[in-house]
Design an enzyme around this catalytic site. Structure first.
Site, mmCIF file in Angstrom:
data_model
loop_
_atom_site.group_PDB
_atom_site.id
_atom_site.type_symbol
_atom_site.label_atom_id
_atom_site.label_comp_id
_atom_site.label_asym_id
_atom_site.label_seq_id
_atom_site.Cartn_x
_atom_site.Cartn_y
_atom_site.Cartn_z
ATOM 1 N N ARG A 40 28.107 116.205 49.968
ATOM 2 C CA ARG A 40 28.231 114.702 50.273
ATOM 3 C C ARG A 40 29.143 114.663 51.519
ATOM 4 O O ARG A 40 30.276 115.306 51.506
ATOM 5 C CB ARG A 40 28.639 113.889 49.205
ATOM 6 N N HIS A 48 35.318 116.288 42.599
ATOM 7 C CA HIS A 48 35.491 115.138 43.295
ATOM 8 C C HIS A 48 34.124 114.199 43.168
ATOM 9 O O HIS A 48 34.182 112.918 42.996
ATOM 10 C CB HIS A 48 35.907 115.140 44.674
ATOM 11 N N LEU A 75 29.053 100.386 42.090
ATOM 12 C CA LEU A 75 28.326 99.721 43.123
ATOM 13 C C LEU A 75 26.973 99.939 43.013
ATOM 14 O O LEU A 75 26.253 98.792 43.210
ATOM 15 C CB LEU A 75 28.839 100.669 44.502
ATOM 16 N N ARG A 127 34.834 119.413 53.981
ATOM 17 C CA ARG A 127 35.232 119.419 52.622
ATOM 18 C C ARG A 127 35.152 120.699 52.127
ATOM 19 O O ARG A 127 36.228 121.666 51.518
ATOM 20 C CB ARG A 127 34.940 118.457 51.704
ATOM 21 N N GLY A 143 25.418 100.602 33.776
ATOM 22 C CA GLY A 143 26.488 100.916 34.782
ATOM 23 C C GLY A 143 26.518 99.450 35.818
ATOM 24 O O GLY A 143 25.488 98.903 36.130
HETATM 25 C C1 LIG Z 1 39.121 108.994 43.882
HETATM 26 C C2 LIG Z 1 37.611 109.066 44.667
HETATM 27 C C3 LIG Z 1 37.672 108.593 45.852
HETATM 28 C C4 LIG Z 1 36.302 108.505 46.427
HETATM 29 N N1 LIG Z 1 36.406 107.815 47.815
HETATM 30 C C5 LIG Z 1 35.031 107.795 48.243
HETATM 31 C C6 LIG Z 1 35.300 107.152 49.739
HETATM 32 O O1 LIG Z 1 35.936 106.888 50.277
HETATM 33 N N2 LIG Z 1 33.893 106.745 50.228
HETATM 34 C C7 LIG Z 1 32.766 107.200 49.487
HETATM 35 O O2 LIG Z 1 31.616 106.920 50.148
HETATM 36 N N3 LIG Z 1 32.908 107.674 48.301
HETATM 37 C C8 LIG Z 1 33.832 107.980 47.837
HETATM 38 N N4 LIG Z 1 33.862 108.397 46.497
HETATM 39 C C9 LIG Z 1 32.613 108.440 45.571
HETATM 40 C C10 LIG Z 1 32.102 107.221 45.089
HETATM 41 O O3 LIG Z 1 33.135 106.406 44.841
HETATM 42 C C11 LIG Z 1 31.398 107.198 44.031
HETATM 43 O O4 LIG Z 1 30.265 108.164 44.425
HETATM 44 C C12 LIG Z 1 30.393 106.027 43.787
HETATM 45 O O5 LIG Z 1 31.226 105.050 43.924
HETATM 46 C C13 LIG Z 1 29.867 106.043 42.524
HETATM 47 O O6 LIG Z 1 29.129 104.734 42.124
HETATM 48 P P1 LIG Z 1 28.260 104.498 40.897
HETATM 49 O O7 LIG Z 1 27.662 103.100 41.114
HETATM 50 O O8 LIG Z 1 26.994 105.356 41.218
HETATM 51 O O9 LIG Z 1 28.850 104.875 39.900
HETATM 52 P P2 LIG Z 1 30.281 104.477 39.125
HETATM 53 O O10 LIG Z 1 31.006 103.580 40.222
HETATM 54 O O11 LIG Z 1 30.955 105.558 38.704
HETATM 55 O O12 LIG Z 1 29.775 103.455 38.096
HETATM 56 C C14 LIG Z 1 29.396 104.038 36.794
HETATM 57 C C15 LIG Z 1 29.072 103.073 35.925
HETATM 58 O O13 LIG Z 1 28.248 103.276 34.683
HETATM 59 C C16 LIG Z 1 29.054 102.892 33.431
HETATM 60 N N5 LIG Z 1 28.750 103.955 32.684
HETATM 61 C C17 LIG Z 1 28.459 105.275 32.514
HETATM 62 N N6 LIG Z 1 28.438 105.887 31.507
HETATM 63 C C18 LIG Z 1 27.942 104.877 30.761
HETATM 64 C C19 LIG Z 1 27.409 105.025 29.294
HETATM 65 N N7 LIG Z 1 27.141 106.222 28.913
HETATM 66 N N8 LIG Z 1 26.896 103.776 28.832
HETATM 67 C C20 LIG Z 1 27.152 102.678 29.662
HETATM 68 N N9 LIG Z 1 27.687 102.537 30.668
HETATM 69 C C21 LIG Z 1 28.009 103.686 31.306
HETATM 70 C C22 LIG Z 1 30.317 102.672 33.873
HETATM 71 O O14 LIG Z 1 30.924 102.030 32.943
HETATM 72 C C23 LIG Z 1 30.347 102.188 35.326
HETATM 73 O O15 LIG Z 1 30.102 100.703 34.981
HETATM 74 C C24 LIG Z 1 35.132 108.410 45.750
HETATM 75 C C25 LIG Z 1 35.386 109.090 44.424
HETATM 76 C C26 LIG Z 1 36.602 109.083 43.669
HETATM 77 C C27 LIG Z 1 36.393 109.520 42.447
#
Ligand SMILES: Cc1cc2nc3c(=O)[nH]c(=O)nc-3n(C[C@H](O)[C@H](O)[C@H](O)COP(=O)(O)OP(=O)(O)OC[C@H]3O[C@@H](n4cnc5c(N)ncnc54)[C@H](O)[C@@H]3O)c2cc1C
Ligand code: HEM
Ligand code: SF4
Ligand code: FES
Lengths: 258, 642, 227
Positions: B436, B402, B43, B331, B40
């Site tokens: 959340r 979401h 962030l 929400r 992943g």
């Molecule tokens: C439209 C939208 C708006 C949002 N707005 C907000 C906001 O304003 N404020 C807020 O706090 N949160 C917001 N959120 C929530 C927040 O964006 C996410 O919860 C957060 O960014 C998730 O981050 P992450 O690093 O956990 O996962 P992600 O950013 O989803 O990253 C997942 C990573 O894992 C990799 N991956 C996944 N599966 C595999 C696999 N099987 N093999 C290899 N790699 C894989 C992907 O390539 C990616 O790099 C929003 C979400 C959405 C959908």
């Protein structure tokens, strides 16, 4: 709605590609372009054929994954929109639509409409960052940034790294992307200490990737879904020239002193 | 097996510091001997990989997109919370902690939430130093806004692209380490299996999506930061590729899945249009600051043009039901209320699945320019998608999936119950309980990646001998070979079914079941029905899916089919979890557990715990482990927005 | 961290700067040359006097020639190298490509450049070196035994095809200059959004002026305004 699609098909980077034609029916005007391709693929799979591979992920115009040159225009006929934000209402019923991948030596085709944009990542690796160790940052308000500067940095930072600028440029130049990336960081006080090295290294890498040179056609700006201004290219040129002059100066001083 | 949360004790303000001091350190000279896999690049993963690389570990980072910069974190619009109190409006670490514990409906650990609030301060510093162009005031200092009904302005933002800018910050730090040679990036690689040897996570099996090559990667620790599983609903605001595969594979290898039924349904999305629709678009909830939500009082008025419905015939149901918070209720409450009026047949737009979000009054009050200044880009986006001008006719909105609060169970160190397997960001269950809060997911992803895992992974590594020295596990190890074989067999079976239906068609069908029965309102009857239909659908999938092409080339249909297969198993667990939790809390609303007015009723007597499920085999009932939640600082009480 | 100093001219951007600087020098020459030519409307004495003045100050003449030669060599060799790189950057062409922002002048810079180069060769052979004498004019001397530029010009441009060559070449030159004039500001990083539009309109104006200024001479001769 009905369409005749001419789609570029290519098995991999090593084989030559070709166009294949498909007709498609029953599309509605509020469907997105990629949803139209979903329907096509569903049909191809049903017919026992291989679906068309194309890149996409967020489908809301922010990840920069989708590409496609639609009827000769990267991201299609809609201004300031990505392919995934394009709707079929922008086309007329019965229209013939030609779909090609981004075409550039620095973006080799992987399959069908999917290209490898790793060259963009390598440009960033060359210097598209501010070297700050995690945890070593001063308080965020310790360095004020004038609003105009922050806004302008944000204008540059809005680039989604899609590569439409390269696809649109008659020279397949990556100047708009590189300019946006360099200027975003060079504008900010946080980016100032490394600005000279940054611009030199990023431009060097951009050239090494085999992108063409800018001859100021401004096709990039017109194709950019995020409206990144070509003014940044001029600023990039200036940054590079001053960086090189300053680094000459510095090495002269260093050798004189040493 | 008793779940050990490893939460420190003592005064809450000192717990993280104390804990950090007690964590073992890895000698700087030894760090480069340790290999760490980060799956992943969002962030959470991007921040973790960059920071661990910077510390000197040898890091391998994976993502399925063509560049780490495209992880779905990029789509977050609204902002990121931090208890900076730059606005001098009474915010503090303790207040953010308190608001979060209450907001998540008391289904998260106090210790975790407090730590999150604490490190939120460092996050903003770090990001600003990386060049994230946060919005600023004319004086050059950072601007804030109030978000998601919070009483203080603690949300930092970068236009409507906060997630993108934060991710670009993490991505640039990551690429810096790639250039330095400490991180090797594997884009377009999908993790398809976790390698567990002698009970410890030792690596992963991946498929190179470009050419179908299966690879094994070994390491001393595996970090999953693979995002949420909202796509189990088929239609969601997630990106098309978001999946549960990585965490589900780990779950099947022994990692517990916690609170899978806790999902967040966001009230302001653009309603569904037709059968072909592939995804839903979120409209920032800031719109509710100036828009008024209503439906016609009389179902008979449903098909009338909104302008033809007089004021007296409109039901501003949020303002009516929740006079104190009105349109700004959280929400889950807003979503449920929309469902109620649509269930009553008063929903508007095609299929009756929509409610109006009307700016008429604020345009009159503030002028169109002011509204355009605040929401111009959102209005444009809405106009783009729907071909309707929201300055002239009210927007139509409807809730959509979401975020998923559930995820792999982790302890305070973010380590799952499988030693050496860490889980960060949306992929774990840790900090958001049953609901959340807005702008808190970005905060948690970066907190996990920048400021928690660098310490806690060291503690684990200090206790194991590095693989580069011990050479105890190689690609020829029986367990490694078996993991690889399992992947190959599974891909082969998907390709060999050669049935009649596409993977998407199964996904759609599954999504509909989950949305109807495990969506905004859940009932015992519905869930029991779903628990019969999902296994049947899964069986049909394995006998009737059609995956064209081969495994030895780029094959998006094969990728999709593999993900759908996992969703078909996860969906069942979600329903089981929802059935088991006969209370209403946060996003989880059980019809059986409501007040007379139809409001959610939490049951702390029976359900004040984390439900962590242990896999026992497909088609076998999983085992439930409970981690009791204790609240020393924030007293348990019912949320009320009346 | 230290890095070996990047040499500007090794980068595509540096090459563009070479184009811009050399183009600017040539541009300056073109303007000067045009103003010089326009003296023909002031009668034979003016233009012949100007020519003699140049020839009797070799430092000025040869200084200018050296600078011009250097500029043209730099400009042309860099142009060739850039054009090559740009072609190589897109090995597979689009089947359908719609350009929306660029214009004819920008797309034909190399073509107009080559036209200018060929024309310069011809022009030098014609009026500077006199290789084409007899073809369409008889070199003549003035009363002082010095070359009679006025007469050479007038007798040449009475030949329609000779005038045609000049007119076509000037067309190419003004197209080249129209794009070049504003492009060079961008290449040198001297642009600014505040005056970019003004720059573009001035580029059109200057290109038109150069075109009119240059073609006025042969056309005036052909149509008998200047005899
Ligand atoms: C439209 C939208 C708006 C949002 N707005 C907000 C906001 O304003 N404020 C807020 O706090 N949160 C917001 N959120 C929530 C927040 O964006 C996410 O919860 C957060 O960014 C998730 O981050 P992450 O690093 O956990 O996962 P992600 O950013 O989803 O990253 C997942 C990573 O894992 C990799 N991956 C996944 N599966 C595999 C696999 N099987 N093999 C290899 N790699 C894989 C992907 O390539 C990616 O790099 C929003 C979400 C959405 C959908
Ligand atoms: C009197 C002669 C000439 C003048 C005044 C002139 C002027 C210019 C100027 C001002 C530019 C713009 C520089 C920039 O891009 O920033 C330019 C670009 C260019 N010139 Fe010339 N030039 C002349 C002759 C030539 C010749 C002989 C050739 C060719 C073989 C040529 C080929 C080019 C090319 C290829 C470009 C770059 C195109 C572009 O940037 O779009 N030029 N010229
Ligand atoms: S500059 Fe514009 S077109 Fe180019 S990569 Fe960035 S967003 Fe895409
Ligand atoms: S799919 Fe993300 S920008 Fe188009």
């Amino acid at each position: 709605m009905k369409f005749k699609l001419n789609v570029w098909r290519q098995d991999n980077a090593k084989t030559a590609g070709r166009f294949e034609s498909y007709s498609i029916d029953g599309i509605t005007s509020d469907q997105s372009f990629l949803e139209m391709l979903d329907v096509l693929n569903e049909k191809l799979v049903g017919d026992g054929k291989e679906p068309v591979a194309f890149d996409h992920d967020c489908r809301e115009g922010i990840c920069g994954m989708c590409s496609l040159v639609v009827n000769g225009r990267p991201h299609g006929p809609q201004e300031h929109a990505t392919t995934c934000q394009l709707h079929m209402r922008k086309f007329t019923d019965g229209e013939e639509i030609t779909i090609e991948p981004w075409r550039a030596g620095a973006f080799p085709v992987i399959r069908d409409l999917v290209v490898d944009r790793g060259s963009f990542d390598r440009i960033i690796q060359a210097g598209g960052y501010i070297s700050v160790r995690t945890g070593a940052a001063p308080d965020a308000n310790a360095i004020p940034v004038a609003k105009e500067i922050a806004d302008r940095a944000m204008d540059a930072a809005a680039c989604i790294g899609c590569g439409a600028c390269v696809a649109a440029c008659p020279n397949a130049s990556a100047m708009l992307f590189t300019a946006a990336k360099v200027r975003h960081l060079n504008l900010l006080p946080q980016g100032a200490p490394e600005r000279d090295l940054r611009v030199m290294k990023m431009v060097e890498q951009m050239d090494a990737e085999g992108f063409g040179a800018c001859t100021n056609h401004l096709e990039c700006e017109a194709a950019c879904p995020k409206g990144i201004s070509a003014d940044f290219i001029g600023e990039l040129n200036r940054d590079l020239a001053t960086a090189i002059l300053r680094s000459r100066e510095a090495s002269k001083n260093a050798s004189a002193g040493g | 097996m008793a779940l050990q949360s490893k939460c420190p004790t003592g005064p809450i303000e000192q717990r993280w510091d104390k804990h950090r001091f007690n964590l073992k350190l890895v000698n700087p000279a030894n760090k480069r001997k340790y290999e760490v896999i980060v799956v992943g690049s969002g962030l959470a993963g991007g921040a973790a990989a960059a920071t661990l690389g910077e510390l000197g570990y040898k890091v391998q980072c994976f993502c399925y997109q063509d560049s780490p910069r495209r992880a779905h974190s990029i789509a977050a619009q609204g902002g990121i919370n931090a208890a900076k109190n730059y606005q001098n409006d009474g915010d503090s670490v303790y207040r953010l902690f308190y608001d979060t514990v209450v907001g998540v409906d008391y289904r998260a650990r106090e210790s975790n939430v407090y730590r999150l609030a604490q490190v939120s301060l460092n996050i903003i510093d770090q990001c600003a130093a990386q060049g994230v162009p946060f919005a600023r005031e004319y004086g050059g200092l950072l601007d804030n806004r109030s978000f998601g009904g919070a009483q203080v302005s603690r949300t930092f933002y970068a236009r409507g692209q906060t997630g993108q800018q934060l991710l670009l910050g993490a991505y640039s730090a990551l690429e810096r380490q790639v250039a330095a040679g400490s991180v090797t990036m594997h884009s377009r690689h999908e993790m398809l299996e976790l390698i567990v040897v002698d009970g410890r996570a030792r690596g992963i099996v991946t498929r190179d999506l470009k050419d179908g090559r299966i690879e094994t990667h070994l390491a001393d620790a595996v970090i999953l930061a693979t995002g949420g599983y909202g796509n189990v609903f088929f239609l969601s605001t997630n990106a098309m590729g978001c999946n549960v595969t990585a965490t589900w594979r780990a779950h099947k290898k022994g990692a517990f899945f916690a609170n899978p039924c806790f999902t967040q349904i966001h009230p302001t999305c653009i309603p569904v249009k037709g059968d072909y629709q592939s995804k839903l678009t979120l409209m920032s909830e800031s719109l509710r600051n100036d828009g008024r939500v209503w439906v016609p009082k009389d179902a008979a008025d449903r098909d009338k043009k909104p302008g033809e419905i007089p004021e007296s015939a409109r039901d501003y149901y949020l303002e009516r039901r929740y006079p104190a918070f009105g349109n700004l209720v959280p929400r889950d409450v807003a979503s449920r209320a929309a469902k109620v009026v649509c269930d009553e047949g008063r929903g508007v737009g095609p299929g009756g699945l929509g409610v109006y979000l009307d700016f008429r009054d604020s345009i009159q009050r503030l002028g169109q320019d002011k509204i355009a200044e605040r929401y111009g880009n959102l209005f444009e986006m809405y106009h783009h998608i729907t071909d309707e001008d929201p300055y002239k006719v009210p927007m139509r909105i409807y809730p959509a999936v979401h975020y998923t609060m559930g995820g792999l169970w982790v302890d305070y160190n973010l380590m799952s119950n499988v030693p050496g397997l860490f889980v960060l960001g949306e992929a774990n269950f840790s900090d958001h309980g049953a609901n959340r809060l807005g702008a808190s997911a970005l905060m948690q992803g970066l907190a996990d990646g920048y400021f928690v895992i660098p310490y806690t992974v060291g503690d684990y590594l200090a206790s194991v001998k590095p693989i580069s020295v011990a050479k105890d596990v190689t690609k020829d190890h029986a367990d490694v070979k078996a993991a690889r074989k399992a992947v190959e067999t599974r891909l082969k079976s998907l390709l060999e079914v050669n049935g009649k239906r596409t993977a998407d068609s199964f996904h759609r069908e599954l999504g509909k079941i989950i949305w109807d029965e495990c969506g905004m309102a859940r009932s015992e009857k519905g869930l029991r029905g779903a628990l019969e239909r999902i296994p049947a659908l899964r069986e049909e999938f394995w006998s009737n899916v059609r995956v064209p092409g081969s495994g030895e080339a780029m094959n998006p249909e094969l990728e999709k089919a593999g993900r759908v297969a996992d969703f078909l198993e996860l969906g069942e667990l979600m329903c089981r979890d929802a059935l088991d939790r006969n209370e209403s809390c946060g996003g989880h609303f059980r019809e059986e557990s409501a007040t007379d007015e139809g409001e959610a009723k939490r049951d702390d007597e029976k359900y004040c715990y984390v439900a962590a499920w242990e896999h026992q085999g497909v088609d076998k009932a999983p085992t439930l482990h409970k981690e009791a939640l204790e609240f020393e600082y924030v007293k348990l009480s019912q949320r009320s927005y009346k | 961290m230290t890095t070996r100093a990047l040499s500007l001219t090794n980068t595509t951007i540096g090459k563009k700067m070479v184009m811009a600087v050399s183009g600017f020098v040539l541009f300056g020459f073109v303007i000067g040359h045009m103003l010089g030519n326009l003296q023909i409307f002031m009668g034979p004495d003016a233009i012949n006097g100007y020519s003699h003045m140049l020839h009797s100050t070799p430092a000025l003449l040869w200084g200018a020639r050296v600078v011009l030669l250097a500029a043209i060599v730099a400009h042309v060799t860099t142009a060739v190298s850039l054009v090559r790189m740009n072609r190589a950057a897109r090995p597979v062409a689009y089947a359908v490509k719609k350009d929306v922002a660029t214009d004819y002048a920008a797309k034909t810079m190399f073509l107009s450049g080559i036209t200018i180069a060929l024309y310069i060769a011809y022009h030098l052979a014609h009026l500077t070196l006199g290789f084409t004498k007899g073809l369409h004019y008889q070199p003549s001397l003035d009363a002082n035994g010095l070359p009679n530029v006025y007469q050479n010009v007038v007798s040449s441009f009475k030949v329609p095809w000779c005038t045609a060559i000049y007119v076509v070449a000037q067309g190419a030159l003004s197209l080249h200059l129209y794009h070049g004039a504003w492009s060079l500001f961008q290449s040198l990083g001297l642009n600014h959004s505040r005056y970019n539009d003004a720059l573009r309109s001035s580029a059109v104006a200057v290109a038109m002026a150069v075109c009119v200024g240059f073609v006025s001479v042969p056309l005036a001769v052909l149509f008998g305004v200047v005899k």
